[in-house]
Scaffold this motif. Structure first.
Motif, short mmCIF file in Angstrom:
data_model
loop_
_atom_site.label_atom_id
_atom_site.label_comp_id
_atom_site.label_asym_id
_atom_site.label_seq_id
_atom_site.Cartn_x
_atom_site.Cartn_y
_atom_site.Cartn_z
N GLU A 41 -7.46 -11.29 -26.36
CA GLU A 41 -7.53 -10.63 -27.65
C GLU A 41 -6.42 -11.21 -28.55
O GLU A 41 -5.27 -11.37 -28.11
N VAL A 66 0.73 -8.13 -22.16
CA VAL A 66 1.09 -8.79 -23.41
C VAL A 66 1.89 -10.05 -23.08
O VAL A 66 3.04 -9.97 -22.66
N SER A 80 -3.06 -11.00 -26.03
CA SER A 80 -3.04 -10.22 -24.80
C SER A 80 -4.24 -10.59 -23.96
O SER A 80 -5.29 -10.95 -24.48
N LYS A 87 -11.66 -10.35 -30.57
CA LYS A 87 -11.86 -10.27 -29.13
C LYS A 87 -12.71 -11.44 -28.66
O LYS A 87 -13.82 -11.65 -29.15
N THR A 111 -4.41 -10.71 -32.21
CA THR A 111 -4.12 -9.76 -33.28
C THR A 111 -3.36 -10.47 -34.40
O THR A 111 -2.35 -11.13 -34.15
N ALA A 146 -4.09 -4.47 -20.42
CA ALA A 146 -3.81 -5.89 -20.63
C ALA A 146 -2.33 -6.15 -20.50
O ALA A 146 -1.51 -5.24 -20.65
N GLY A 152 3.02 -2.67 -29.42
CA GLY A 152 1.63 -2.87 -29.08
C GLY A 152 0.88 -3.39 -30.30
O GLY A 152 1.09 -2.92 -31.42
N SER A 153 0.01 -4.36 -30.09
CA SER A 153 -0.62 -5.05 -31.22
C SER A 153 -1.40 -4.10 -32.11
O SER A 153 -1.18 -4.05 -33.34
N GLN A 154 -2.32 -3.31 -31.55
CA GLN A 154 -3.11 -2.40 -32.37
C GLN A 154 -2.27 -1.25 -32.90
O GLN A 154 -2.45 -0.80 -34.04
N SER A 183 -4.60 2.72 -27.29
CA SER A 183 -5.51 2.00 -26.41
C SER A 183 -4.93 0.69 -25.91
O SER A 183 -5.63 -0.09 -25.28
N ASP A 184 -3.67 0.41 -26.20
CA ASP A 184 -3.04 -0.79 -25.68
C ASP A 184 -1.79 -0.39 -24.91
O ASP A 184 -1.51 0.80 -24.69
#
Length: 487
Positions: A416, A70, A465, A411, A418, A68, A34-36, A49-50
Motif C-alpha cells: 500500500e 510499516v 506498508s 493499494k 500513501t 501490515a 500510521g499512514s491513514q 485500521s493501520d
C-alpha cells in the motif's frame, strides 16, 4: 544600580525565539502515526485500521484483518514562523525550517497457541525538535546613562532549544468475541531536553572605556518514564466504537543539570556595581508530569462508499508543580546576594475533537481528509524563561492549533502506498519588550503595544506498508486452492 539600555530589536528576538522554542510543549494532538491515521488527523480512536492502533487504540489490533509492517513512513515538515509588526516599525520577521518529522515504526506478532491474542511492537517519536537561534546587532547609541555621549554597542543573543521524546513499547489485544476486544499498550518514554539563552553585550564609550555584560542560564533534562494506554473496541453492523484511557507519566528515573553565569563590568565613572557570579549544578531531582486522558471514538461505515470518523479526547488538569529547583547560590562578587531558580510546569484541562472521512473511488484507490483541534493546555499567567525571574515556566505560547489533512491510499498486490499532506497553524499575541536591566531582576519596561506571532506547519507524507509474508503467502495459497477446486 544604573541600567544598560538594550536595542529593542535584540530584546524582541529573544522573546520571539522563546515563543517558537516552547510553542508545542503543551499540545497533545500535534503528531499523528500510521499512514491513514495521519490523513484523518488522528480521528480514529474508534476505527483505526493501520498500525497506528498501537498508539490510538491497542484493542483494535485483534480486529484488524490484515495487519501490515510499516517499512517506510517518510514524513517531511516545513515549519514557518511569522511575526507581524515585530519591533514597532511595522516590520515583519519571518523564519522557516525544513526536515524530517516524528515517525512510527511498528509491526505485529502472532502466537499460534494464542489465536485470539494479538501482539505488536512500536517505536515512535512524540517530539523531535532542534531549534537554535543567534542574533547579532551593532549600533551607536547612549547605552550607559552616567557616561556622556553615545557608545558603540554590540549585542549578541543565542537561544538553545533541543527536545526529543522517544517512545518504545509493545501492545497486546484480546478478542473476547468476534466483534469485541480489549487491549493495552505500554511505552517507555525517554526525554532529553536542553534549553537556555545567552546574552553577550559590549559597549565602547567615547573615552575608550569598555563595558561588558554576559548572561547565560540554561538547563538539561534527562528522564525515563512509563505510560500505559488501555483500550476497548466494539464492532456493530455499520459502526466501529472505541474507548481509551491513558495514564499519567510514571517516573522511572531522571535528573536535571543547571548552569548559571552573570558577569558585568563597567568603568568607574558609570557608578554601577560590578558582578561576577556562576553556578554549575548536576544531578538535581527532576519531576515531569503528564495528564490522565480519556478518549472516545466512533467510525460509521457508509456502505461500500467510505466511512466517517469521529474522535474526542479529554485531558485532565494537572496542578502547577516544580520540575526542578536549583540549589541557592551566592554571587561570588557579593556573597550577600543569593540567586535562586525553580522551573515549574502545569496543565489546564482541555478537550480535543477530530473529524475524518475516507471515500473509496475504487478497490485500489481511496481518498482521505480530516480536521482536528489541538488546544494549548498550559496554565494562565506563565512566566517566560527569558525573564530572568527566580521562577519560570516551561512554556509561554498560548496559541490553539487546528490541523487539516488530505491524501490518497493506493493499494497494489502486496503493498500500500500513501501520499498526502497535513497543515497546521496557530496565532498568539504578545507584549513587546523594550529593555533589559543589568541586575538579576525582570525587565520592568514593557510597551503597551502587542505583536502577533503565527506558526504554520506543512507535513508531506510518503508511506509504504506491506502485509506480513505469511499472510500474503496464505492469500496466494487460498487463491491457488480456489483455482484447483474450480477445475
Amino acid at each position: 544600580m544604573k541600567k544598560i539600555r538594550v536595542s529593542i530589536t535584540v530584546l524582541f528576538l529573544v522573546s520571539f525565539c522563546h515563543q517558537i522554542c516552547n510553542g508545542q510543549t503543551h499540545h497533545f494532538w500535534s503528531q499523528n502515526y500510521g499512514s491513514q491515521s495521519m490523513l484523518l488527523n488522528g480521528s480514529v480512536i474508534g476505527g483505526v485500521s493501520d498500525l497506528g492502533a498501537v498508539y490510538y487504540n491497542p484493542a483494535r489490533l485483534a480486529l484488524i484483518k490484515n495487519p501490515a509492517f510499516v517499512i517506510s513512513g517518510d514524513v517531511y515538515e516545513l515549519n514557518s514562523y511569522n511575526v507581524e509588526d515585530a519591533i514597532g516599525t511595522r516590520a515583519d520577521l519571518n523564519q522557516s525550517s525544513f526536515g524530517g518529522a516524528p515517525s512510527l515504526t511498528a509491526g505485529t506478532v502472532k502466537i499460534k497457541s494464542l489465536p485470539n491474542h494479538s501482539f505488536a511492537y512500536a517505536v515512535l517519536l512524540r517530539d523531535d525538535s532542534n531549534f537554535g537561534f543567534n542574533y547579532h546587532d551593532e549600533i551607536t547609541t547612549d547605552i550607559i546613562g552616567n557616561i556622556p555621549g553615545d557608545e558603540l554597542f554590540e549585542g549578541e543573543v543565542s537561544v538553545i532549544n533541543s527536545s526529543k521524546d522517544q517512545w518504545f513499547g509493545g501492545s497486546w489485544s484480546y478478542a473476547i468475541k468476534e466483534n469485541f476486544s480489549v487491549g493495552s499498550s505500554v511505552f517507555v518514554s525517554k526525554i532529553n531536553s536542553s534549553k537556555g539563552n545567552k546574552y553577550e553585550m559590549r559597549a565602547l564609550s567615547n573615552n575608550g572605556s569598555v563595558s561588558m555584560y554576559d548572561y547565560n542560564r540554561n538547563y538539561q533534562l534527562n528522564s525515563y518514564g512509563l505510560i500505559v494506554k488501555f483500550g476497548l473496541a466494539y464492532i456493530m453492523e455499520n459502526w466501529d466504537l472505541g474507548m481509551t484511557i491513558t495514564t499519567p507519566r510514571f517516573k522511572i528515573n531522571g535528573k536535571a543539570n543547571y548552569n548559571y553565569q552573570l558577569y558585568f563590568s563597567v568603568p568607574p565613572e558609570a557608578d554601577a556595581t560590578e558582578t561576577y557570579a556562576n553556578s554549575y549544578q548536576n544531578d538535581l531531582d527532576l519531576k515531569l508530569k503528564t495528564p490522565l486522558s480519556i478518549g472516545l471514538g466512533a467510525s460509521h461505515h457508509l456502505s461500500s462508499k467510505g466511512a466517517l470518523h469521529l474522535s474526542a479526547e479529554y485531558f485532565h488538569k494537572v496542578n502547577n508543580f516544580d520540575v526542578f529547583t536549583a540549589n541557592p547560590h551566592p554571587m561570588q562578587s557579593n556573597p550577600d546576594s543569593t540567586v535562586n531558580f525553580t522551573l515549574e510546569d502545569g496543565y489546564k484541562s482541555i478537550l480535543n475533537i477530530g473529524v475524518g472521512t475516507e471515500w473509496y473511488l475504487s478497490e485500489k484507490v481511496s481518498v482521505y481528509g480530516g480536521v482536528s483541534t489541538d488546544f494549548n493546555a498550559s496554565p494562565k499567567n506563565t512566566i517566560s524563561f527569558v525573564s530572568q525571574n527566580e521562577r519560570a515556566s516551561n512554556l509561554s505560547f498560548d496559541a490553539n492549533y487546528y490541523h487539516f489533512g488530505a491524501g490518497t491510499v493506493l493499494k497494489f498486490r502486496g503493498a500500500e502506498f500513501t501520499l498526502g499532506a497535513t497543515h497546521t497553524s496557530g496565532k498568539s499575541k504578545f507584549s513587546k519588550p523594550v529593555n533589559l536591566p543589568i541586575n538579576n531582576g525582570p525587565s520592568d519596561v514593557i510597551t503597551d503595544e502587542s505583536g502577533q506571532f503565527q506558526w504554520k506547519r506543512w507535513q508531506f507524507i510518503v508511506s509504504v506498508s506491506v502485509p506480513f509474508l505469511r499472510d500474503y503467502m496464505k492469500k496466494i495459497e487460498d487463491k491457488l486452492k480456489g483455482s484447483e477446486g474450480s477445475n
